[in-house]
Each structure stands twice: as C-alpha cells, then as structure tokens.
Scaffold this motif. Structure first.
Motif: not given
Length: 561
Positions: A197-201, A431-433, A436-441, A445-449
C-alpha cells in the motif's frame, strides 16, 4: 578475477558528486566532439565503479541477508543511489543539448539519446526522498520473505527450499507444502499489505510530481518501453485470453487425467505426472558439471563464456539459511563479469538456472567490450528473450541433466512455457489495475487478483488454502514489489522463445545464427528492431500468438508419451 577476490570499497558520494559536476561542466564547455567523447569516457569509468561497488554489496547481501556489514552497505546504496541519479541526470541533460550531439549519435547510435530522453522524464531532484522511501520498502519486503523459517518435514525451510515439496509426487505432501507456505504469508498478511500500500502511494506520488497522470505512465518510462505502448500490450493480453487460454485449459484437463484427479487443485497445478515431475539426476555438483559440458559443446562462444564463469566462481546457486529467495543474473561492470544467483532445491528449476540465468549471463558476456554501458543491454523483454530462448537451445543436451527422463522433461518444459504466459498476463494486468486506481483498498486488490485468476486460469481450484483462495497469491510474486511492470517482459519473451524453439526443431544452426544476431546487437536496437534483425515475428502482430500456440500444441500431440 574470482568473485571472492573482488575488492569492495564504499563509494565516496561527495567525491563522486564533484566528479559529475566537473563532467557536466566539461560537456557544456566542450570546444569539439573529442571533448565530449572524453567526458563520456570518464562518465563510463566512474559510473562503472559505482555500479560495481553497489552490485558487490547487493550480491553479498543477498547471499547472506544476516551479514550485518553488507546489510548496511546495501542500505547505503538504497539511500544514495537516487543522489547519484541527480548528478547523472544533469550530465545527461547537458549531453542531450550539446552542439556535438550529431557526432555522438554517429559514433554510438541514436537509440542512446531516445532512451536518455525517456530516462530524464523519470527523475527530478525533488523526488529523491520518495525514491529513497521506495527503495527501503522494497528492501523491507525482501528481508521479510528471506526471514522465512517454515517448519516442515522435521526441518526449518526457507521459501526456496519448500519448493521441492510443492511438486512432490505425493498429493498430501504437496497440499501441506502449499498450506505451510500460505500460512507463512498469512502470518505476515498485514505487513505485506502495508508495504505494498505504501509502495503504491509513494510510486503514485513520484509519478504525479514528475507530471504523469499515474504511475502506469511512469512505469512504462522506467522500463524504457521505446517501441510499444500500453494499448499494444493490452492487445497482446487479449490475444492470450482468446487464443492461448483455451489451449492451456485443454492441456490442464489432460494433466488432471494423467495424475488421476477429477478437479485440478492449486497443489496439483505444477504436477504433470503421477510419479512426480522430472528432476535432474545427481548432486548439485553433477548439475553444474553437466552445465559446463553443455555450453562447451553448444558453440565456440558459449565454450569461452562458461569457462570464464566457472573459473571465476561467478555462480552462487545453493540454498541456505539467510539467503535471499529467487534467482537473478547481474553484471559487475569493472570486471566485465556476469554473476548468477539462485537457490538450488532439487527440482527442474535447478536446470533452468543453468539455461535461463546463464542465457542472461551469456548475452552480457557477448557484449562485454561494447564501449558504452548504455549500449550493452536492450530493454528487458529483449533480455528475457536471451534467457528464455537459451532454455530451448539447451534441449539437445537435456539428457546430461535428466538421463532417461529427458523426454518428459522436454514435454513439461514446453507445456510450462505455454502455461506461464496467461499467469504472466495476470501479473501485468493486475499492476495496470492497481496503478490506474491507486486508491484501491487492500481488499479490493485481492478481489481484483482473484477475478483475473478466474479469467486467465479458470482450471485451478484454490479452495482450502486461504492465502491463495482469498486472492493474496500476488504477494509471493516479488516482481510486483521490486520491479513494477516488469512481468509482461517475460510473456513477450516467452512468445519469442517459442518461435526460436520452432525454428531450432527444423534447423538448429539457422535458429542459433538468428539468435546470435539478436544477442550481438546488445542494446543498440529496440525489441521490435531486434526481432527484425533475427527475422522473427513480434508478439504484437495479430495472429502471431495463435500461430505459435497451434504449432506448439501440434508438437505436443505428436510427441505424447
């Protein structure tokens, strides 16, 4: 020089900064092209020395993450690498606007400047603290994973050592190994979520400070995507879903039948035979000896290469406590020496080290005398083509490793190559998802995977192992933490390697000659241009993947056991 004899000395960053300030001034005040060439030569020397020292620190740290000295030295370069980047950026800016740029292009090629222009867009002095934070988070992830001591089979195993049990012929052993691995990751679930999460931010903040819409755009710049776009990659992924996933699903149904299961569970996914997957015969020393013989016979170029590697102890491949997980090939510039790092665990992966990672090393060794470091290595999908193709060029010598199990080894390898591409696309699209959507919880992210797993790998049932069934499996893919947007390079390269494999089946010498044309250009051409030099299709051409998938499936059908 032997790796153990290579002298390490911490770089004096203040002195290095002074040298770069002078070089930048020299470029700006150059009276002729020769003055510029002299400054470039000096840049190569001091940049090479910094890379050599930071690489020695990194390699020795990854060999033993418990070594306090190299742990601190690795931290030093995590913190100071961005500071050097500030100085080199000023040097490159001066070079780009030099009135003698045309002369430099004539001598070293125009792609150098195209890549420099991309690189300059990825840096500004104001992001140095953010880059340092990014480096620290990546190191935190590596240390956490390297710390694994998993109780299994009356032993304490790291992640790499557990791998052999995940492909055991006993289904219960495999299941327990996956559960043990999953339990380790689940015990650190909050930390893994927090680090990412910190890396994405921080990566998103870096991108926005540099003027990009999001980190996806910056990620493509960082990866020097100089001949294709996110749209072209998306088209490739769509071809994978349409043309490859159905064939892989068919292979998986046959696999389930072969191993006698009705439902292919997660812990069955990598097991192709009831009595277990092909394993290399003999000790690690036997495997290393077989690798030496193979390369000595393959070609005059590989003969010279492998003796250089072995004579100078440029491999560390045995798994041990405190050693970082994974495998890599890295260059030690001052010595013009590649170094191979891995963790042998008694599986086919040990052979892949001597084909895949040695493919990287061979390509690096081939261009070691290029004048500019920037011209030695192409972008990473080309580098991965070097390595993945070498795996197939090794086929005539696989009997040295597998003895009577060679045919099964080839079948497993080829099936694995096809099966890998959809997985690699999961990593990339994820990673695109995310970026492109950095505010995901973390939960999103787990659900997207999990959703991507259903699209690309509909044949796997992950029930019973919460780490995977809850969509957390991405957390064991270190590239997602370490090297954002890297993984599609493997998919593109795997596609090209399958082309080389097909060519080698018809005419090995012709295929090898094409491969050498690809390798010998180093980084002087783009990925698409290298494919053209070798006379092979790119993965982006409509129908290219379908053609490869069909021909490969046909070979598998004709060579059934």
């Amino acid at each position: 020089m032997k790796f153990s004899e290579m002298k390490y000395e911490r770089v004096d960053m203040a002195l290095l900064g002074e040298k770069y300030d002078k070089l930048t001034l020299d470029i700006k005040q150059a009276k002729n092209a020769e003055d510029v060439f002299s400054a470039i030569d000096e840049h190569e020397k001091i940049s090479s020395n910094f890379a050599t020292m930071s690489t020695l620190a990194y390699v020795r740290h990854s060999i033993n993450t418990k070594d306090e000295f190299y742990d601190k030295e690795n931290d030093f370069y995590d913190k100071n690498g961005p500071l050097l980047q500030e100085k080199t950026t000023e040097f490159m800016k001066a070079l780009l606007v030099s009135p003698f740029r045309n002369e430099v292009e004539k001598k070293h090629g125009s792609l150098l400047f195209k890549n420099l222009e991309m690189e300059l867009k990825t840096f500004s002095p104001e992001i140095i603290p953010l880059l340092q934070k990014e480096n620290k988070l990546v190191s935190d992830y590596q240390k956490l994973i390297a710390s694994a001591q998993i109780d299994f089979d009356n032993k304490k195993l790291n992640i790499s050592q557990l791998g052999v049990y995940k492909v055991d012929k006993d289904r219960d052993v495999r299941k327990r190994a996956f559960e043990a691995e999953g339990n380790f990751y689940m015990s650190h679930a909050d930390t893994l979520d927090t680090i990412f999460d910190e890396l994405v931010k921080v990566r998103t903040e870096i991108a926005r400070k540099l003027g990009f819409k999001n980190f996806t755009e910056l990620g493509y710049m960082r990866r020097t995507r100089n001949c294709y776009t996110p749209e072209m990659v998306k088209n490739f992924r769509e071809q994978v879903k349409k043309d490859l996933v159905p064939i892989v699903t068919k292979i998986k149904k046959e696999q389930a039948k072969t191993i006698g299961v009705d439902n292919l569970m997660l812990y069955d996914n990598s097991t192709f035979y009831l009595d277990g997957n092909p394993k290399p015969a003999g000790t690690p020393e036997d495997i290393l000896a077989a690798g030496k013989k193979m390369y000595e016979e393959m070609s005059p170029e590989t003969n010279e290469f492998i003796n250089f590697m072995y004579d100078n102890e440029l491999l560390d491949v045995l798994a041990k406590e405190g050693k970082a997980v994974g495998g890599y090939c890295i260059t030690i510039p001052d010595y013009k020496a590649p170094f191979i790092f891995s963790n042998f665990n008694g599986t086919a992966g040990d052979v892949e080290v001597l084909t895949h990672e040695a493919g990287h090393a061979f390509a690096d060794y081939t261009v070691r005398n290029f004048e500019l470091e920037e011209n030695k290595n192409p972008s990473m999908e080309s580098c991965e083509t070097h390595s993945m193709s070498m795996e197939f060029f090794a086929w005539p010598w696989l009997d040295l490793f597998y003895k009577e199990d060679t045919k099964r080894a080839k079948l497993t390898h080829l099936k694995g190559a096809l099966i890998f591409i959809p997985y690699g696309c999961i990593v990339d699209e994820f990673q695109h998802i995310v970026y492109d959507n950095p505010d995901m919880t973390p939960a999103q992210r787990h659900e997207a995977w999990a959703d991507l797993e259903r699209q690309y790998r509909p044949y796997i049932d992950m029930t019973g192992v919460p780490f995977y069934s809850e969509g957390r499996g991405w957390q064991r893919q270190l590239h997602i933490y370490h090297y954002p947007f890297y993984y599609i390079d493997y998919c593109l390269a795997q596609t090209e390697s399958l082309i080389f494999r097909g060519l080698s089946q018809n005419d090995y010498k012709d295929a090898w000659d094409r491969y050498m044309k690809f390798v010998k250009e180093g980084g002087k051409k783009t990925f698409v241009e290298l494919c053209e030099v070798a006379g092979i299709k790119t993965p982006f051409e409509d129908g290219a993947l379908r053609e490869i998938a069909v021909s490969t499936e046909k070979w598998l059908e004709e060579n059934k056991l």
